[in-house]
Design a protein around this motif. Structure first.
Motif, PDB file in Angstrom:
ATOM      1  N   LEU A   1       0.853  -1.184   0.000  1.00 15.19           N
ATOM      2  CA  LEU A   1       0.000   0.000   0.000  1.00 15.19           C
ATOM      3  C   LEU A   1       0.892   1.238   0.000  1.00 15.19           C
ATOM      4  CD1 LEU A   1      -1.941  -2.284   0.969  1.00 15.19           C
ATOM      5  CD2 LEU A   1      -2.977  -0.607   2.509  1.00 15.19           C
ATOM      6  N   ARG A   2       0.624   2.166  -0.939  1.00 16.63           N
ATOM      7  CA  ARG A   2       1.430   3.369  -1.077  1.00 16.63           C
ATOM      8  C   ARG A   2       0.528   4.602  -1.088  1.00 16.63           C
ATOM      9  NH1 ARG A   2       4.850   0.509  -5.823  1.00 16.63           N
ATOM     10  NH2 ARG A   2       3.059   1.208  -7.014  1.00 16.63           N
TER      11      ARG A   2
ATOM     12  N   VAL B   1      -4.600  -9.126   4.377  1.00 15.23           N
ATOM     13  CA  VAL B   1      -4.211  -7.718   4.447  1.00 15.23           C
ATOM     14  C   VAL B   1      -3.424  -7.500   5.734  1.00 15.23           C
ATOM     15  CG1 VAL B   1      -5.015  -5.342   4.659  1.00 15.23           C
ATOM     16  CG2 VAL B   1      -6.138  -6.896   3.047  1.00 15.23           C
ATOM     17  N   HIS B   2      -2.150  -7.142   5.585  1.00 16.57           N
ATOM     18  CA  HIS B   2      -1.280  -6.804   6.717  1.00 16.57           C
ATOM     19  C   HIS B   2      -1.258  -5.281   6.816  1.00 16.57           C
ATOM     20  CE1 HIS B   2       2.136  -7.120   9.499  1.00 16.57           C
ATOM     21  NE2 HIS B   2       2.641  -6.078   8.857  1.00 16.57           N
ATOM     22  N   LEU B   3      -1.778  -4.759   7.920  1.00 13.52           N
ATOM     23  CA  LEU B   3      -2.047  -3.326   8.005  1.00 13.52           C
ATOM     24  C   LEU B   3      -1.329  -2.705   9.200  1.00 13.52           C
ATOM     25  CD1 LEU B   3      -3.796  -1.111   6.635  1.00 13.52           C
ATOM     26  CD2 LEU B   3      -5.561  -1.623   8.340  1.00 13.52           C
ATOM     27  N   ARG B   4      -0.548  -1.662   8.911  1.00 12.25           N
ATOM     28  CA  ARG B   4       0.028  -0.846   9.984  1.00 12.25           C
ATOM     29  C   ARG B   4      -0.959   0.270  10.237  1.00 12.25           C
ATOM     30  NH1 ARG B   4       4.365  -0.951  12.839  1.00 12.25           N
ATOM     31  NH2 ARG B   4       5.459   0.884  13.654  1.00 12.25           N
ATOM     32  N   GLN B   5      -1.515   0.302  11.446  1.00 14.79           N
ATOM     33  CA  GLN B   5      -2.647   1.189  11.694  1.00 14.79           C
ATOM     34  C   GLN B   5      -2.554   1.834  13.074  1.00 14.79           C
ATOM     35  OE1 GLN B   5      -5.704  -0.252  13.975  1.00 14.79           O
ATOM     36  NE2 GLN B   5      -3.737  -0.978  14.815  1.00 14.79           N
ATOM     37  N   ARG B   6      -3.368   2.861  13.241  1.00 13.23           N
ATOM     38  CA  ARG B   6      -3.416   3.604  14.504  1.00 13.23           C
ATOM     39  C   ARG B   6      -4.862   3.959  14.813  1.00 13.23           C
ATOM     40  NH1 ARG B   6      -3.303   9.163  15.139  1.00 13.23           N
ATOM     41  NH2 ARG B   6      -2.544   9.430  12.988  1.00 13.23           N
TER      42      ARG B   6
ATOM     43  N   ASP C   1       4.441   3.500   5.935  1.00 11.90           N
ATOM     44  CA  ASP C   1       5.813   3.687   6.424  1.00 11.90           C
ATOM     45  C   ASP C   1       6.746   2.821   5.581  1.00 11.90           C
ATOM     46  OD1 ASP C   1       8.215   3.774   7.791  1.00 11.90           O
ATOM     47  OD2 ASP C   1       7.323   3.446   9.773  1.00 11.90           O
ATOM     48  N   PRO C   2       7.703   3.409   4.871  1.00 11.85           N
ATOM     49  CA  PRO C   2       8.631   2.605   4.060  1.00 11.85           C
ATOM     50  C   PRO C   2       9.377   1.555   4.882  1.00 11.85           C
ATOM     51  CG  PRO C   2       8.823   4.937   3.512  1.00 11.85           C
ATOM     52  CD  PRO C   2       7.952   4.860   4.724  1.00 11.85           C
TER      53      PRO C   2
ATOM     54  N   SER D   1       2.640  -1.584   4.915  1.00 11.20           N
ATOM     55  CA  SER D   1       1.418  -2.384   4.867  1.00 11.20           C
ATOM     56  C   SER D   1       1.333  -3.034   3.495  1.00 11.20           C
ATOM     57  CB  SER D   1       0.185  -1.502   5.092  1.00 11.20           C
ATOM     58  OG  SER D   1       0.219  -0.871   6.355  1.00 11.20           O
ATOM     59  N   TRP D   2       0.665  -4.182   3.443  1.00 12.48           N
ATOM     60  CA  TRP D   2       0.542  -4.875   2.160  1.00 12.48           C
ATOM     61  C   TRP D   2      -0.653  -5.812   2.158  1.00 12.48           C
ATOM     62  CZ3 TRP D   2       4.790  -6.198   5.422  1.00 12.48           C
ATOM     63  CH2 TRP D   2       4.702  -7.457   6.030  1.00 12.48           C
TER      64      TRP D   2
END
Length: 682
Positions: free
Chosen positions: A452-453, A540-545, A666-667, A671-672
């Motif tokens: 995800l970009r 879905v692997h998600l970096r989230q807040r 975040d590079p 997330s992907w």
């Protein structure tokens, strides 16, 4: 005569109203001589539609069957008859169907669908109405299921009976005309099914061999009986069944499945209150039946309400807590270990079915069965629309045709070739033909991350919450995307799934997700340059807040065609406080990425988060067989609400306060979506 004809027309109209919610998405056609149908399918169809051994059948209603605890269940016994109209003396195999929807409904559906003149004309009339190209284009998909054999499998099939089978349709405990209180797959109900099978096998009209039939609920208890009493059953043919009901429909991803559960509980609780009018007229009314209904008129509505309104997990009632805690007797009764099954099993499922989670795992789960004794067909329909258009060129044979061939093979020992039908027959989404293989997922697919970009894809021509891109390379810079709750998912494929296909009547809901994407953060890839297949379970692997102690994510994986139409091929959800993954049951890629996350979904793994804490989560998605044609794009949609299909459990709803949620791009920690592909995507 006029009165009789009028009655028949009214009966047919009632059956039509019951049958209207049938739908399947158009799949297209494959080679006319492919194994999907082929010469064997034509032979099975001729056997089913040709002359039968016996001339008629007789229904004996409300046969009492006493359980070991004294409760009396009632079933309709249907037996073939000779030319004089008397039941045949030959001992025959018996097919059992356990239903909660009252056997009166199944009897009505069977008689109407098999009325020799009126039913075929009515079906032809309905299918002759062409609404393609209109907002109601889903109508033609709805009525297409009338010819696929689903109703014969739901009720009982006179052709099957006249070929030499007894049929026993039984109201499960606490429903229809059976005594007791409704157990909803409780331990006692599971014992009932085994006891009914034992009773049927010992009757004078039985040769001792038993099979099972039925759709949905009646498919679930087929799996349960086969697992609970290995070796007792000779064959099962479950249509759209579930094996892990908490993960399938009760709380998928931790979100309460209110969209389906609320109206389903209303239907069963309503129909179980219909009294036996005939017994009232002839003086044999069952007063214990009435007393049992008074005890529990609204089964499980109290638990549904408790799960929605309770503000803290410690406030759940003991009954709700037992359902949401792993290892309890109630939780265990809602799970079927299909690995214990030794009965030949032919499963019919669907990519948009309520029980896709269980169905897609069936071939791997039936570990004790050789390939000849386990088959799976996954079509592209919804729950009550399975098999729509089966029997037509490019589709598998009708359900009644397949079921007859399956029973003939394993209950009568007829070598008809059904054991040589491919193990996996899979509809390709969003609009392809059928693929066949020895397993699902099909071999030759490798998981690949699509990152995800934050940079826009410039592929969205309708309003969305945000347009991002998707690709094989990591994002180059940081970005934050806000996702606000919305109600646009009232009209999308998830909504159609939770209503068993009803809202798919509208083409812009079932076959196009652009309307619901108005509340989504979208991430879209570049056009595919060659045909690319997807087979398996995306993740879905998600970096989230979150800025609250809890939150709720809903994700879809879509195929976007060059004209901009966005169609869902996989979907999932996650309540953040129930994010814990069971590593012993989950699947992993060689690099350690999750490929099939199985959540604990248990209150003993309930964990809130600190507001504004950045955290990685993995969202389980539904399995799929899909295809990207040249020019198609892959898209991930992310939402923070998924109503009406699901709502967060009460504690999650109160903790999240439906506040906005954030995707942190975040590079260094991206997330992907992890997708099983036949070839790499750029």
């Amino acid at each position: 005569m006029k009165s009789s004809l009028r009655g028949r027309i009214v009966t047919a109209a009632l059956a039509l109203l019951v049958a209207l919610p049938l739908v399947a998405l158009p799949i297209g056609t494959g080679p006319s001589d492919a194994a999907v149908f082929g010469t064997l399918g034509a032979r099975w169809t001729r056997t089913q539609d040709g002359p039968q051994k016996y001339s008629g059948y007789r229904v004996t209603p409300d046969v009492p069957i006493r359980m070991s605890d004294g409760t009396v269940l009632r079933g309709n016994l249907i037996r073939p008859t000779d030319r004089s109209g008397a039941p045949v003396r030959e001992k025959l195999p018996t097919i059992v169907n356990m239903t909660p929807y009252t056997k009166m409904v199944s009897a009505l559906a069977s008689e109407v669908m098999n009325y020799p003149v009126l039913a075929p004309q009515l079906i032809d009339l309905l299918n002759g109405i062409n609404l393609q190209g209109t907002v109601l284009s889903g109508y033609n998909e709805l009525v297409g299921a009338l010819r696929g054999g689903l109703i014969q499998t739901f009720s009982y099939d006179p052709k099957l009976i006249k070929s030499g089978y007894n049929m026993l349709v039984v109201d499960v405990r606490g429903t229809g005309f059976s005594q007791g209180t409704w157990q909803v797959f409780g331990d006692r109900e599971r014992r009932d099914t085994v006891e009914v099978l034992d009773w049927a096998s010992k009757q004078r009209w039985s040769n001792g061999k038993t099979g099972m039939a039925g759709v949905s609920y009646s498919g679930i208890n087929q799996l349960q009986a086969a697992a609970d009493a290995p070796g007792k059953l000779g064959a099962i043919f479950p249509v759209v069944p579930g094996a892990d009901l908490v993960r399938d429909i009760i709380a998928p991803g931790g979100g309460l499945g209110v969209g389906f559960l609320s109206f389903w509980l209303a239907i069963v609780n309503g129909t179980k209150m219909i009294p036996n009018i005939a017994s009232m007229l002839n003086g044999t009314f069952d007063w214990k039946w009435l007393a049992d209904r008074v005890k529990d008129p609204l089964t499980y509505f109290d638990l549904l309400i408790d799960a929605l309104v309770t503000r803290d997990v410690n406030g759940f009632s003991p009954q709700t807590r037992s359902m949401m805690t792993a290892g309890t007797a109630r939780r265990d009764s809602l799970y079927t270990d299909v690995g214990a099954i030794t009965t030949p099993s032919f499963t019919i499922g669907g990519w948009n079915d309520l029980f896709t989670n269980s169905e897609s795992r069936m071939l791997r789960g039936l570990s004790q069965l050789p390939d000849a004794k386990k088959k799976l067909i996954m079509d592209d329909g919804y729950h009550v629309t399975s098999s729509s258009n089966f029997g037509r060129p490019g589709y598998p044979p009708r359900l009644d045709v397949l079921a007859r061939a399956w029973y003939d093979k394993w209950l009568k020992g007829i070598d008809n070739g059904i054991d040589r039908y491919p193990q996996a027959t899979l509809a390709s989404e969003p609009n392809g033909g059928f693929l066949q293989g020895a397993s699902f997922p099909l071999p030759g697919h490798t998981y690949q991350r699509q990152y995800l970009r934050g940079t826009p894809s410039h592929s969205v021509n309708t309003p969305v919450a945000g347009d991002g891109s998707l690709g094989a390379s990591r994002p180059a810079k940081r970005a934050t995307r806000e996702v606000k709750p919305g109600l646009s998912t009232l009209c999308d494929r998830d909504s159609a799934q939770s209503t068993a296909g009803v809202t798919a009547l509208f083409d812009f809901c079932g076959n196009d997700t652009r309307l619901s994407e108005t509340a989504a953060q979208t991430f879209t890839g570049r056009p595919a340059t060659a045909l690319t297949l997807i087979s398996g379970t995306p993740v879905v692997h998600l970096r989230q807040r979150l800025n609250a102690p809890d939150g709720y994510w809903h994700a879809t994986l879509n195929v976007v065609s060059p004209d901009g139409r966005s169609r869902v091929v996989s979907m999932g959800q996650l309540m953040v406080s129930l994010r814990a993954v069971d590593p012993s049951r989950s699947g992993y890629a060689p690099n350690g990425d999750l490929t099939d996350p199985v959540l604990y979904l248990s209150l003993d793994h309930y964990a809130k988060v600190r507001p504004d804490q950045i955290l990685d989560v993995d969202i389980p998605m539904s399995a799929t067989q899909a295809a990207l044609k040249p020019g198609d794009r892959l898209r991930v949609d992310l939402y923070s609400l998924n109503f009406p299909k699901s709502l967060p459990l009460g504690p999650g709803l109160w903790s999240s306060q439906l506040r906005p949620q954030y995707i942190e791009i975040d590079p260094a920690k991206p997330s992907w979506v992890n997708v099983p592909l036949s070839r790499p995507l750029g």
